[in-house]
Design a protein around this motif. Structure first.
Motif, PDB file in Angstrom:
ATOM      1  N   MET A  85       0.829  -1.210   0.000  1.00 15.04           N
ATOM      2  CA  MET A  85       0.000   0.000   0.000  1.00 15.04           C
ATOM      3  C   MET A  85       0.862   1.259   0.000  1.00 15.04           C
ATOM      4  O   MET A  85       0.434   2.320   0.450  1.00 15.04           O
ATOM      5  CB  MET A  85      -0.926  -0.011   1.239  1.00 15.04           C
ATOM      6  N   TYR A  86       2.089   1.138  -0.518  1.00 13.99           N
ATOM      7  CA  TYR A  86       3.049   2.240  -0.456  1.00 13.99           C
ATOM      8  C   TYR A  86       2.470   3.545  -0.980  1.00 13.99           C
ATOM      9  O   TYR A  86       2.464   4.574  -0.286  1.00 13.99           O
ATOM     10  CB  TYR A  86       4.294   1.853  -1.265  1.00 13.99           C
ATOM     11  N   PHE A  87       1.932   3.539  -2.186  1.00 11.44           N
ATOM     12  CA  PHE A  87       1.456   4.795  -2.777  1.00 11.44           C
ATOM     13  C   PHE A  87       0.156   5.311  -2.163  1.00 11.44           C
ATOM     14  O   PHE A  87       0.053   6.508  -1.879  1.00 11.44           O
ATOM     15  CB  PHE A  87       1.374   4.698  -4.298  1.00 11.44           C
ATOM     16  N   PRO A  88      -0.842   4.441  -1.944  1.00 12.70           N
ATOM     17  CA  PRO A  88      -2.033   4.982  -1.272  1.00 12.70           C
ATOM     18  C   PRO A  88      -1.700   5.628   0.081  1.00 12.70           C
ATOM     19  O   PRO A  88      -2.230   6.698   0.404  1.00 12.70           O
ATOM     20  CB  PRO A  88      -2.921   3.754  -1.073  1.00 12.70           C
ATOM     21  N   ILE A  89      -0.799   4.997   0.846  1.00 10.08           N
ATOM     22  CA  ILE A  89      -0.477   5.566   2.153  1.00 10.08           C
ATOM     23  C   ILE A  89       0.314   6.865   1.987  1.00 10.08           C
ATOM     24  O   ILE A  89       0.078   7.848   2.689  1.00 10.08           O
ATOM     25  CB  ILE A  89       0.278   4.534   3.020  1.00 10.08           C
ATOM     26  N   LEU A  90       1.226   6.886   1.014  1.00 11.22           N
ATOM     27  CA  LEU A  90       1.978   8.122   0.739  1.00 11.22           C
ATOM     28  C   LEU A  90       1.024   9.257   0.379  1.00 11.22           C
ATOM     29  O   LEU A  90       1.105  10.359   0.938  1.00 11.22           O
ATOM     30  CB  LEU A  90       2.960   7.874  -0.403  1.00 11.22           C
ATOM     31  N   VAL A  91       0.105   8.969  -0.540  1.00 11.52           N
ATOM     32  CA  VAL A  91      -0.841   9.999  -0.982  1.00 11.52           C
ATOM     33  C   VAL A  91      -1.702  10.453   0.195  1.00 11.52           C
ATOM     34  O   VAL A  91      -1.953  11.650   0.376  1.00 11.52           O
ATOM     35  CB  VAL A  91      -1.723   9.452  -2.130  1.00 11.52           C
ATOM     36  N   MET A  92      -2.111   9.485   1.023  1.00 10.65           N
ATOM     37  CA  MET A  92      -2.915   9.846   2.182  1.00 10.65           C
ATOM     38  C   MET A  92      -2.152  10.796   3.103  1.00 10.65           C
ATOM     39  O   MET A  92      -2.676  11.822   3.529  1.00 10.65           O
ATOM     40  CB  MET A  92      -3.306   8.595   2.959  1.00 10.65           C
ATOM     41  N   LEU A  93      -0.884  10.483   3.368  1.00 14.32           N
ATOM     42  CA  LEU A  93      -0.101  11.316   4.281  1.00 14.32           C
ATOM     43  C   LEU A  93       0.096  12.713   3.716  1.00 14.32           C
ATOM     44  O   LEU A  93      -0.061  13.707   4.420  1.00 14.32           O
ATOM     45  CB  LEU A  93       1.254  10.659   4.583  1.00 14.32           C
ATOM     46  N   LEU A  94       0.420  12.788   2.415  1.00 11.22           N
ATOM     47  CA  LEU A  94       0.623  14.113   1.808  1.00 11.22           C
ATOM     48  C   LEU A  94      -0.683  14.911   1.849  1.00 11.22           C
ATOM     49  O   LEU A  94      -0.684  16.116   2.130  1.00 11.22           O
ATOM     50  CB  LEU A  94       1.126  13.975   0.370  1.00 11.22           C
ATOM     51  N   ALA A  95      -1.802  14.227   1.594  1.00  6.98           N
ATOM     52  CA  ALA A  95      -3.095  14.918   1.635  1.00  6.98           C
ATOM     53  C   ALA A  95      -3.387  15.409   3.047  1.00  6.98           C
ATOM     54  O   ALA A  95      -3.904  16.513   3.241  1.00  6.98           O
ATOM     55  CB  ALA A  95      -4.210  13.997   1.151  1.00  6.98           C
ATOM     56  N   LEU A  96      -3.031  14.601   4.048  1.00  9.97           N
ATOM     57  CA  LEU A  96      -3.302  15.006   5.431  1.00  9.97           C
ATOM     58  C   LEU A  96      -2.405  16.165   5.851  1.00  9.97           C
ATOM     59  O   LEU A  96      -2.809  17.004   6.657  1.00  9.97           O
ATOM     60  CB  LEU A  96      -3.143  13.817   6.389  1.00  9.97           C
ATOM     61  N   ILE A  97      -1.179  16.224   5.300  1.00  9.77           N
ATOM     62  CA  ILE A  97      -0.300  17.376   5.586  1.00  9.77           C
ATOM     63  C   ILE A  97      -0.985  18.655   5.113  1.00  9.77           C
ATOM     64  O   ILE A  97      -1.124  19.632   5.845  1.00  9.77           O
ATOM     65  CB  ILE A  97       1.068  17.232   4.877  1.00  9.77           C
ATOM     66  N   PHE A  98      -1.471  18.622   3.863  1.00 11.05           N
ATOM     67  CA  PHE A  98      -2.134  19.780   3.274  1.00 11.05           C
ATOM     68  C   PHE A  98      -3.303  20.223   4.125  1.00 11.05           C
ATOM     69  O   PHE A  98      -3.510  21.394   4.402  1.00 11.05           O
ATOM     70  CB  PHE A  98      -2.671  19.409   1.890  1.00 11.05           C
ATOM     71  N   ALA A 119      -7.471  23.637  -0.432  1.00  9.48           N
ATOM     72  CA  ALA A 119      -6.549  22.591   0.016  1.00  9.48           C
ATOM     73  C   ALA A 119      -7.188  21.747   1.112  1.00  9.48           C
ATOM     74  O   ALA A 119      -7.011  20.528   1.159  1.00  9.48           O
ATOM     75  CB  ALA A 119      -5.249  23.226   0.534  1.00  9.48           C
ATOM     76  N   PHE A 120      -7.944  22.409   1.979  1.00 10.30           N
ATOM     77  CA  PHE A 120      -8.596  21.684   3.071  1.00 10.30           C
ATOM     78  C   PHE A 120      -9.603  20.671   2.524  1.00 10.30           C
ATOM     79  O   PHE A 120      -9.617  19.502   2.927  1.00 10.30           O
ATOM     80  CB  PHE A 120      -9.293  22.687   3.990  1.00 10.30           C
ATOM     81  N   CYS A 121     -10.409  21.129   1.577  1.00  9.14           N
ATOM     82  CA  CYS A 121     -11.440  20.255   1.009  1.00  9.14           C
ATOM     83  C   CYS A 121     -10.819  19.123   0.188  1.00  9.14           C
ATOM     84  O   CYS A 121     -11.115  17.951   0.402  1.00  9.14           O
ATOM     85  CB  CYS A 121     -12.377  21.103   0.159  1.00  9.14           C
ATOM     86  N   TYR A 122      -9.928  19.477  -0.729  1.00 10.11           N
ATOM     87  CA  TYR A 122      -9.346  18.434  -1.581  1.00 10.11           C
ATOM     88  C   TYR A 122      -8.426  17.513  -0.793  1.00 10.11           C
ATOM     89  O   TYR A 122      -8.356  16.305  -1.067  1.00 10.11           O
ATOM     90  CB  TYR A 122      -8.625  19.062  -2.777  1.00 10.11           C
ATOM     91  N   GLY A 123      -7.707  18.060   0.180  1.00  7.45           N
ATOM     92  CA  GLY A 123      -6.864  17.209   1.029  1.00  7.45           C
ATOM     93  C   GLY A 123      -7.698  16.161   1.745  1.00  7.45           C
ATOM     94  O   GLY A 123      -7.341  14.982   1.801  1.00  7.45           O
ATOM     95  N   SER A 124      -8.848  16.590   2.274  1.00  8.19           N
ATOM     96  CA  SER A 124      -9.745  15.653   2.958  1.00  8.19           C
ATOM     97  C   SER A 124     -10.251  14.596   1.981  1.00  8.19           C
ATOM     98  O   SER A 124     -10.290  13.405   2.301  1.00  8.19           O
ATOM     99  CB  SER A 124     -10.953  16.396   3.540  1.00  8.19           C
ATOM    100  N   ALA A 125     -10.650  15.037   0.791  1.00  4.43           N
ATOM    101  CA  ALA A 125     -11.225  14.107  -0.177  1.00  4.43           C
ATOM    102  C   ALA A 125     -10.181  13.084  -0.642  1.00  4.43           C
ATOM    103  O   ALA A 125     -10.449  11.879  -0.681  1.00  4.43           O
ATOM    104  CB  ALA A 125     -11.781  14.880  -1.369  1.00  4.43           C
ATOM    105  N   ILE A 126      -8.970  13.570  -0.959  1.00  3.80           N
ATOM    106  CA  ILE A 126      -7.940  12.657  -1.462  1.00  3.80           C
ATOM    107  C   ILE A 126      -7.489  11.698  -0.368  1.00  3.80           C
ATOM    108  O   ILE A 126      -7.310  10.498  -0.601  1.00  3.80           O
ATOM    109  CB  ILE A 126      -6.753  13.462  -2.039  1.00  3.80           C
ATOM    110  N   GLY A 127      -7.335  12.223   0.862  1.00  2.00           N
ATOM    111  CA  GLY A 127      -6.945  11.359   1.979  1.00  2.00           C
ATOM    112  C   GLY A 127      -7.962  10.246   2.199  1.00  2.00           C
ATOM    113  O   GLY A 127      -7.614   9.081   2.409  1.00  2.00           O
ATOM    114  N   THR A 128      -9.241  10.610   2.130  1.00  2.00           N
ATOM    115  CA  THR A 128     -10.308   9.623   2.309  1.00  2.00           C
ATOM    116  C   THR A 128     -10.290   8.581   1.193  1.00  2.00           C
ATOM    117  O   THR A 128     -10.387   7.381   1.450  1.00  2.00           O
ATOM    118  CB  THR A 128     -11.681  10.325   2.306  1.00  2.00           C
TER     119      THR A 128
END
Lengths: 336, 78
Positions: A85-98, A119-128
């Motif tokens: 799950m390397y990339f999904p977790i990476l993307v999740m973490l970057l989205a949560l940083i934003f 950034a808040f809205c899209y970060g939440s959506a991408i992280g989810t």
């Protein structure tokens, strides 16, 4: 050494609980983050932000506890699931940083819709979405040879995981709408009820589709649910799902401010139970059980000492912070 | 076990390069932005209106319970 106590069930409970608390708690604040993007004006944006500002970062404690619990207590599972799950977790973490930074940065210009509001809205959506993909891939199972993940880092892209990713966005949206109904009044609450209804329909469609899809995907899951007498034991789960869905729907339409959120949590409980029924006792589905993936008994015993001290502390301060910040929020008083 | 021996077999150097680039991109965006926001606050200078100060003060008014404790601490009784 004779075995005095089997620590695996205890650690299963701790990790399972941590993951579930994470899903419920960060679930609603990620959902609020997505619904934030639909807010019409600055004052409702500020009010929506204020409903989660004091508690959102505490909610992420459970992700760390779940992840580290998996590493410490079930290292074999960690070594397979995390690289897969390397990339999904990476993307999740970057989205949560934003998303985390957006809390601080948007306040510097809260009257206008800035880059950080988006950034808040899209970060939440991408992280989810990324979390939903992890869930889908976990249920689907990983390619394993020996004790290692044998696929590639891009195996996470598949129709089932894309579907669960979108499904989780509606699921968290439903939780977030429930939270906003609980914490706000007037037009924001009315909008949350509207969004909640849309999310509920989508969630029910998703639950139905996943319930049909998984038995076709895995024979083990099909036998687990449909073989006699299991079907009799497990039939309360789908029945409970339908009942909770009906209650939630009616509560969204009524004046009730608490039931929509409770109902949304109830739907997550039954879904989680259904996943446990489908997969138990596998921690790496189709390959390793909880006992096979567990670290040594001494490790588990040693770690348990610290964890049993820390867990009540975390539960207490979490409960305390929700208590302190109980009640309705307004857009003009808040955290800055 | 050497570091090279403990690398996940599925992880290629391309994967690592992509993730490193991702982190760099995010931090390169966030730090200058934070700096920009701080500089803007400094440029604007402190707020002169009393409105904000009075709002903060009113929010920090001691609670009646606390006021009683303060009196006690000063040796006064009610």
């Amino acid at each position: 050494m004779t075995q005095v106590l089997d620590f695996v069930p205890i650690w299963t409970l701790i990790c399972g609980m941590a993951v579930f608390f994470y899903v419920l708690l960060d679930g609603f604040d990620l959902g609020v983050g997505m619904l934030f993007g639909l807010a019409p004006d600055a004052s409702s944006r500020n009010a929506i932000m204020n409903t989660i500002a004091p508690i959102w970062d505490g909610n992420e404690t459970w992700l760390i506890l779940g992840g580290l619990g998996l590493l410490a207590a079930f290292p074999l599972a960690f070594a397979i699931i995390i690289p897969a799950m390397y990339f999904p977790i990476l993307v999740m973490l970057l989205a949560l940083i934003f998303r985390g930074v957006a809390f601080e940065f948007r306040l510097r210009d809260a009257e206008n819709k800035t880059f950080w509001d988006r950034a808040f809205c899209y970060g939440s959506a991408i992280g989810t979405f990324a979390q939903g993909m992890v869930l889908g891939n976990f249920i689907r199972g990983f390619q394993v040879s020996g004790e290692q993940f044998a696929g590639t880092s891009f195996d996470f892209v598949n129709p089932f995981a894309l579907f669960t990713g979108i499904a989780l966005m509606f699921g968290y949206g439903l939780l977030g709408a429930g939270w906003l109904i609980l914490k706000t009044e007037g037009s924001i609450q009315a909008a949350a009820r509207r969004h909640g209804r849309i999310c509920l329909i989508a969630v029910l469609v998703a639950i139905g589709a996943i319930s049909l899809w998984t038995p076709f995907m895995s024979e083990e899951i099909a036998t687990r649910w449909f073989a006699w007498p299991n079907i009799a034991f497990f039939s309360p789960v789908p029945i409970a799902t339908v009942v909770i869905a009906l209650f939630t729907w009616r509560a969204l339409d009524s004046n009730s401010e608490v039931i929509p959120f409770v109902g949304a949590m109830g739907l997550f409980v039954v879904s989680y139970v259904a996943i446990v029924i489908s997969l138990y006792p596998m921690i790496v589905p189709h390959h390793f059980t909880l006992w096979q993936a567990a670290s040594s008994e001494r490790t588990q015993a040693f770690l348990l000492i610290g964890t049993l001290v820390l867990l009540p502390v975390i539960l207490m301060y979490t409960g305390w912070s929700y208590w302190v910040f109980r009640g309705k929020v307004r857009s003009d008083i808040g955290y800055d | 076990l050497r570091t090279a021996e403990s690398v996940s077999p599925s992880l290629t150097s391309l994967d690592v390069a992509i993730s490193l680039a991702g982190y760099m991109l995010v931090y390169l965006l966030i730090y200058p932005f934070g700096l920009f926001l701080m500089l803007r606050i400094i440029r604007k200078g402190p707020e002169h209106s009393d409105e904000r100060a009075s709002r903060i003060e009113s929010a920090h008014r001691p609670e009646p319970a606390l006021a009683g404790a303060l009196d006690l601490a000063k040796g006064e009784t009610r």
